[in-house]
Design a protein around this motif. Structure first.
Motif, mmCIF file in Angstrom:
data_model
loop_
_atom_site.group_PDB
_atom_site.id
_atom_site.type_symbol
_atom_site.label_atom_id
_atom_site.label_comp_id
_atom_site.label_asym_id
_atom_site.label_seq_id
_atom_site.Cartn_x
_atom_site.Cartn_y
_atom_site.Cartn_z
ATOM 1 N N ALA A 84 -91.604 23.615 13.696
ATOM 2 C CA ALA A 84 -92.491 24.757 13.492
ATOM 3 C C ALA A 84 -93.918 24.259 13.288
ATOM 4 C CB ALA A 84 -92.047 25.559 12.273
ATOM 5 N N LYS A 85 -94.867 25.125 13.578
ATOM 6 C CA LYS A 85 -96.256 24.823 13.269
ATOM 7 C C LYS A 85 -96.377 24.759 11.751
ATOM 8 C CE LYS A 85 -100.903 26.565 13.960
ATOM 9 N NZ LYS A 85 -101.704 27.677 14.476
ATOM 10 N N PRO A 86 -96.963 23.689 11.217
ATOM 11 C CA PRO A 86 -97.021 23.573 9.752
ATOM 12 C C PRO A 86 -98.046 24.516 9.137
ATOM 13 C CG PRO A 86 -98.257 21.793 10.762
ATOM 14 C CD PRO A 86 -97.585 22.546 11.895
ATOM 15 N N TRP A 87 -97.800 24.816 7.879
ATOM 16 C CA TRP A 87 -98.810 25.467 7.064
ATOM 17 C C TRP A 87 -99.735 24.343 6.605
ATOM 18 C CZ3 TRP A 87 -94.835 28.200 3.367
ATOM 19 C CH2 TRP A 87 -94.115 29.158 4.078
ATOM 20 N N LEU A 88 -101.006 24.435 6.892
ATOM 21 C CA LEU A 88 -101.942 23.348 6.610
ATOM 22 C C LEU A 88 -102.894 23.710 5.485
ATOM 23 C CD1 LEU A 88 -102.786 22.275 10.276
ATOM 24 C CD2 LEU A 88 -101.219 21.159 8.652
ATOM 25 N N GLU A 104 -104.501 19.077 -1.594
ATOM 26 C CA GLU A 104 -105.452 20.000 -0.964
ATOM 27 C C GLU A 104 -105.261 20.079 0.548
ATOM 28 O OE1 GLU A 104 -108.158 22.878 -0.766
ATOM 29 O OE2 GLU A 104 -107.638 21.952 -2.672
ATOM 30 N N ASP A 105 -104.978 18.951 1.194
ATOM 31 C CA ASP A 105 -104.852 18.906 2.654
ATOM 32 C C ASP A 105 -103.400 18.742 3.114
ATOM 33 O OD1 ASP A 105 -104.516 16.327 1.736
ATOM 34 O OD2 ASP A 105 -105.782 15.410 3.268
ATOM 35 N N ALA A 106 -102.465 19.209 2.324
ATOM 36 C CA ALA A 106 -101.033 19.037 2.618
ATOM 37 C C ALA A 106 -100.621 19.773 3.890
ATOM 38 C CB ALA A 106 -100.204 19.550 1.445
ATOM 39 N N ALA A 107 -99.507 19.304 4.454
ATOM 40 C CA ALA A 107 -98.853 19.972 5.578
ATOM 41 C C ALA A 107 -97.431 20.309 5.151
ATOM 42 C CB ALA A 107 -98.826 19.063 6.811
ATOM 43 N N TYR A 108 -97.058 21.572 5.330
ATOM 44 C CA TYR A 108 -95.728 22.058 4.964
ATOM 45 C C TYR A 108 -95.068 22.571 6.242
ATOM 46 C CZ TYR A 108 -92.266 24.825 2.209
ATOM 47 O OH TYR A 108 -91.133 25.368 1.657
ATOM 48 N N PHE A 109 -94.026 21.866 6.681
ATOM 49 C CA PHE A 109 -93.241 22.272 7.840
ATOM 50 C C PHE A 109 -92.017 23.023 7.316
ATOM 51 C CE2 PHE A 109 -95.671 18.651 9.159
ATOM 52 C CZ PHE A 109 -95.973 18.858 10.498
#
Length: 118
Positions: A42-46, A32-37
């Motif tokens: 790059a700014k991650p998708w949060l 649910e609270d993952a970070a995808y770089f």
């Protein structure tokens, strides 16, 4: 906890989501609270919802890629994978840094990619 079996299952499911672009398949990959770089600095998708939304904005068409991978390092909380992605006109070498939670979903995922010279 990360194991080779968990990493292999995650990559298989990632590939399924890559080919389907189904929001449920994508969402199932991430906590649910993952970070995808999408690249290292790059700014991650949060968060899961943002990851699904952003993924679908830049999705690849099903059947447009081939993908090969193998693990370099798998520890209790980290996996590093080396891969190659081939598109009709371009090929990329990839290094993925993956941290899974106890459910096998990514808490953090970073893609390092390098385009092969023409």
């Amino acid at each position: 906890m990360t194991s080779l079996d968990a990493v292999t299952a995650w990559v298989d499911n990632y590939r399924k989501a890559w080919e389907s672009n189904d929001p449920r398949d994508i969402a199932d990959l991430f906590a649910e609270d993952a970070a995808y770089f999408t690249e290292p600095y790059a700014k991650p998708w949060l968060g899961r919802d943002a990851i699904v939304e952003q993924w679908l904005k830049i999705k690849d068409e099903p059947g447009s890629t081939t993908f090969e991978w193998h693990p370099l390092i798998v520890t209790e909380d980290l996996a590093i994978l080396e891969a190659k992605t081939t598109y009709p006109k371009d090929t990329y070498s990839n290094l993925w840094v993956l941290r899974l939670d106890n459910l096998g979903q990514a808490r953090q995922f970073t893609e390092w990619w390098m385009k092969h010279p023409a």
